[in-house]
Design a protein around this motif. Structure first.
Motif, PDB file in Angstrom:
ATOM      1  N   MET A   1       0.845  -1.197   0.000  1.00  8.92           N
ATOM      2  CA  MET A   1       0.000   0.000   0.000  1.00  8.92           C
ATOM      3  C   MET A   1       0.880   1.247   0.000  1.00  8.92           C
ATOM      4  N   THR A   2       0.492   2.189  -0.792  1.00 16.94           N
ATOM      5  CA  THR A   2       1.289   3.410  -0.890  1.00 16.94           C
ATOM      6  C   THR A   2       0.507   4.573  -0.303  1.00 16.94           C
ATOM      7  N   LEU A   3       1.184   5.663  -0.146  1.00 14.58           N
ATOM      8  CA  LEU A   3       0.536   6.847   0.404  1.00 14.58           C
ATOM      9  C   LEU A   3      -0.610   7.299  -0.475  1.00 14.58           C
ATOM     10  N   THR A   4      -0.371   7.317  -1.786  1.00 16.81           N
ATOM     11  CA  THR A   4      -1.429   7.799  -2.658  1.00 16.81           C
ATOM     12  C   THR A   4      -2.586   6.807  -2.711  1.00 16.81           C
ATOM     13  N   ASP A   5      -2.291   5.500  -2.597  1.00 17.15           N
ATOM     14  CA  ASP A   5      -3.362   4.515  -2.555  1.00 17.15           C
ATOM     15  C   ASP A   5      -4.252   4.755  -1.340  1.00 17.15           C
ATOM     16  N   ARG A   6      -3.637   5.209  -0.281  1.00 17.23           N
ATOM     17  CA  ARG A   6      -4.427   5.431   0.920  1.00 17.23           C
ATOM     18  C   ARG A   6      -5.308   6.664   0.795  1.00 17.23           C
ATOM     19  N   GLY A   7      -5.208   7.311  -0.369  1.00 18.06           N
ATOM     20  CA  GLY A   7      -6.113   8.413  -0.657  1.00 18.06           C
ATOM     21  C   GLY A   7      -5.980   9.540   0.339  1.00 18.06           C
ATOM     22  N   GLY A   8      -7.000   9.719   1.150  1.00 18.22           N
ATOM     23  CA  GLY A   8      -7.052  10.847   2.056  1.00 18.22           C
ATOM     24  C   GLY A   8      -5.965  10.884   3.113  1.00 18.22           C
ATOM     25  N   ASP A   9      -5.093   9.905   3.156  1.00 13.69           N
ATOM     26  CA  ASP A   9      -4.127   9.897   4.245  1.00 13.69           C
ATOM     27  C   ASP A   9      -2.847  10.661   3.967  1.00 13.69           C
ATOM     28  N   VAL A  72       8.645  17.013   3.542  1.00 15.77           N
ATOM     29  CA  VAL A  72       7.323  16.848   2.938  1.00 15.77           C
ATOM     30  C   VAL A  72       7.293  17.502   1.558  1.00 15.77           C
ATOM     31  N   VAL A  73       8.065  18.564   1.421  1.00 19.55           N
ATOM     32  CA  VAL A  73       8.078  19.331   0.171  1.00 19.55           C
ATOM     33  C   VAL A  73       9.505  19.407  -0.352  1.00 19.55           C
ATOM     34  N   ARG A  74       9.637  19.442  -1.649  1.00 24.05           N
ATOM     35  CA  ARG A  74      10.950  19.663  -2.247  1.00 24.05           C
ATOM     36  C   ARG A  74      10.909  20.952  -3.042  1.00 24.05           C
ATOM     37  N   ARG A  75      11.956  21.745  -2.919  1.00 27.16           N
ATOM     38  CA  ARG A  75      12.060  22.974  -3.686  1.00 27.16           C
ATOM     39  C   ARG A  75      12.892  22.680  -4.926  1.00 27.16           C
ATOM     40  N   VAL A  76      12.417  23.056  -6.067  1.00 32.77           N
ATOM     41  CA  VAL A  76      13.191  22.834  -7.281  1.00 32.77           C
ATOM     42  C   VAL A  76      13.415  24.161  -7.978  1.00 32.77           C
ATOM     43  N   LEU A  77      14.625  24.353  -8.453  1.00 32.65           N
ATOM     44  CA  LEU A  77      14.951  25.604  -9.125  1.00 32.65           C
ATOM     45  C   LEU A  77      14.793  25.416 -10.619  1.00 32.65           C
ATOM     46  N   SER A  78      14.233  26.420 -11.240  1.00 29.87           N
ATOM     47  CA  SER A  78      14.020  26.374 -12.675  1.00 29.87           C
ATOM     48  C   SER A  78      14.955  27.382 -13.331  1.00 29.87           C
ATOM     49  N   GLN A  79      14.524  28.014 -14.402  1.00 30.61           N
ATOM     50  CA  GLN A  79      15.414  28.942 -15.095  1.00 30.61           C
ATOM     51  C   GLN A  79      14.980  30.385 -14.914  1.00 30.61           C
ATOM     52  N   ASP A  80      13.817  30.603 -14.349  1.00 30.50           N
ATOM     53  CA  ASP A  80      13.395  31.976 -14.148  1.00 30.50           C
ATOM     54  C   ASP A  80      13.690  32.400 -12.717  1.00 30.50           C
ATOM     55  N   GLU A  81      13.101  33.478 -12.302  1.00 31.07           N
ATOM     56  CA  GLU A  81      13.504  34.060 -11.023  1.00 31.07           C
ATOM     57  C   GLU A  81      12.861  33.408  -9.805  1.00 31.07           C
ATOM     58  N   PHE A  82      11.917  32.494 -10.029  1.00 32.39           N
ATOM     59  CA  PHE A  82      11.207  31.899  -8.907  1.00 32.39           C
ATOM     60  C   PHE A  82      11.659  30.489  -8.563  1.00 32.39           C
ATOM     61  N   SER A  83      11.644  30.209  -7.286  1.00 34.55           N
ATOM     62  CA  SER A  83      11.739  28.823  -6.858  1.00 34.55           C
ATOM     63  C   SER A  83      10.396  28.165  -7.126  1.00 34.55           C
ATOM     64  N   GLU A  90       8.282  10.866  -1.501  1.00 34.61           N
ATOM     65  CA  GLU A  90       7.782   9.955  -0.482  1.00 34.61           C
ATOM     66  C   GLU A  90       6.296  10.170  -0.230  1.00 34.61           C
ATOM     67  N   PHE A  91       5.820  11.386  -0.514  1.00 31.67           N
ATOM     68  CA  PHE A  91       4.423  11.710  -0.239  1.00 31.67           C
ATOM     69  C   PHE A  91       3.541  11.662  -1.477  1.00 31.67           C
ATOM     70  N   THR A  92       4.119  11.341  -2.604  1.00 30.04           N
ATOM     71  CA  THR A  92       3.302  11.191  -3.808  1.00 30.04           C
ATOM     72  C   THR A  92       3.454   9.790  -4.352  1.00 30.04           C
ATOM     73  N   ASP A  93       4.459   9.094  -3.889  1.00 32.03           N
ATOM     74  CA  ASP A  93       4.756   7.753  -4.362  1.00 32.03           C
ATOM     75  C   ASP A  93       4.922   7.750  -5.877  1.00 32.03           C
ATOM     76  N   ASP A  94       5.585   8.776  -6.374  1.00 33.51           N
ATOM     77  CA  ASP A  94       5.691   8.939  -7.816  1.00 33.51           C
ATOM     78  C   ASP A  94       7.059   9.539  -8.125  1.00 33.51           C
ATOM     79  N   HIS A  95       7.915   8.738  -8.706  1.00 33.63           N
ATOM     80  CA  HIS A  95       9.225   9.268  -9.109  1.00 33.63           C
ATOM     81  C   HIS A  95       9.097   9.833 -10.513  1.00 33.63           C
ATOM     82  N   HIS A  96       9.424  11.103 -10.652  1.00 35.60           N
ATOM     83  CA  HIS A  96       9.286  11.712 -11.979  1.00 35.60           C
ATOM     84  C   HIS A  96      10.426  12.690 -12.221  1.00 35.60           C
ATOM     85  N   HIS A  97      10.515  13.144 -13.452  1.00 34.94           N
ATOM     86  CA  HIS A  97      11.491  14.168 -13.803  1.00 34.94           C
ATOM     87  C   HIS A  97      10.745  15.351 -14.390  1.00 34.94           C
TER      88      HIS A  97
END
Lengths: 152, 152
Positions: A1-9, A72-83, A90-97
């Motif tokens: 069981m994953t976090l996202t499977d648990r839905g509201g949890d 719980v959150v990850r900050r990712v830097l892009s190419q513009d002025e905002f983070s 771990e909280f989405t159970d989804d590895h992506h790029h």
DNA sequence: ATTTATGCAAATCGTTTGCAAACCT
DNA sequence: AGGTTTGCAAACGATTTGCATAAAT
């Protein structure tokens, strides 16, 4: 069981993680997690505030920092002025790029084939060992110009 | 024959590129290119200034922006508060990725196996096509904690 | 009660910019 | 001469922080 499977949890898991650090899962923190859970791309602070007018800017920044520090959150830097901010894997159970526009900084989540992912993981471990880093994760960005920016 | 094989012609190539854009290859710009050519990792602005006390900060920023706009320099974002700068691949003839410390932001250049590189290239093209981006390049970061930061 | 979070306003700091002087062709 | 680059100082803007109040335990 994953976090996202648990839905509201998702919120239960976030609350538990914060609790481990002696932090509370407050109204504002829950609002931020809700906003991030509802998108398929990292959001800038202005984008977050647009979606929740009840969260003041300074509280958003402060709580995103807390959520980031507790994992719980990850900050990712892009190419513009905002983070940009996204839920930690771990909280989405989804590895992506990400596919990212070098002009406007827009990012979208993407998945890559399992075979490539496995090879990335092997190479990342090998590089970290050779350079004496403790491996945290890897990040792959595909960078180009989005359709909107090409039109301008 | 490549740019690096041509040895001293890095400056010639940079001057030519700037000339195409009606820009001059001035003393300060040459100094910046020299500094970047002499390292194997992206440098922050303070690191650049340390190496060339004769280039004022505002000129460094201004000229790095010009060099970036003409494609001689690439700006890469790390995890700390500073932008980092490296020579564009076209001017180093070296495709590489980065290992980055999530605590101090330090970055080092690394190469990955050709086979992985080829697969990355294929997947990047595929993703760009599917999302309607014109592909520019891809970027792979291995993120961990460096030995220095672990000691603290 | 006591500790932690909030939210306004002010500060911080990497980066950008206005402008007059210096430079290049 | 006519355009570009320089470098100082001032401005900018995303993010952080001080502090008095409110909320949570």
């Amino acid at each position: 069981m994953t976090l996202t499977d648990r839905g509201g949890d998702l919120h239960g898991a976030a609350a538990a993680r914060l609790g481990d650090d002696g932090q509370r899962y407050t109204r504002n923190r829950r609002a931020l997690v809700e906003v991030l859970a509802a998108t398929s791309r990292p959001l800038t602070l202005p984008e977050i505030l647009e979606r929740r007018h009840d969260v003041p800017q300074s509280s958003a920044y402060r709580n995103l920092a807390v959520l980031e520090a507790t994992g719980v959150v990850r900050r990712v830097l892009s190419q513009d002025e905002f983070s940009r901010y996204e839920l930690a894997e771990e909280f989405t159970d989804d590895h992506h790029h990400h596919v990212m526009c070098s002009h406007c900084g827009h990012m979208e989540d993407v998945a890559v084939p399992d075979e490539l992912e496995a090879e990335l993981e092997r190479v990342a471990e090998d590089l970290a060992r050779r350079l004496d880093y403790s491996l945290d994760h890897h990040r792959l960005d595909v960078i180009g110009t989005c359709a909107d920016c090409r039109r301008r």
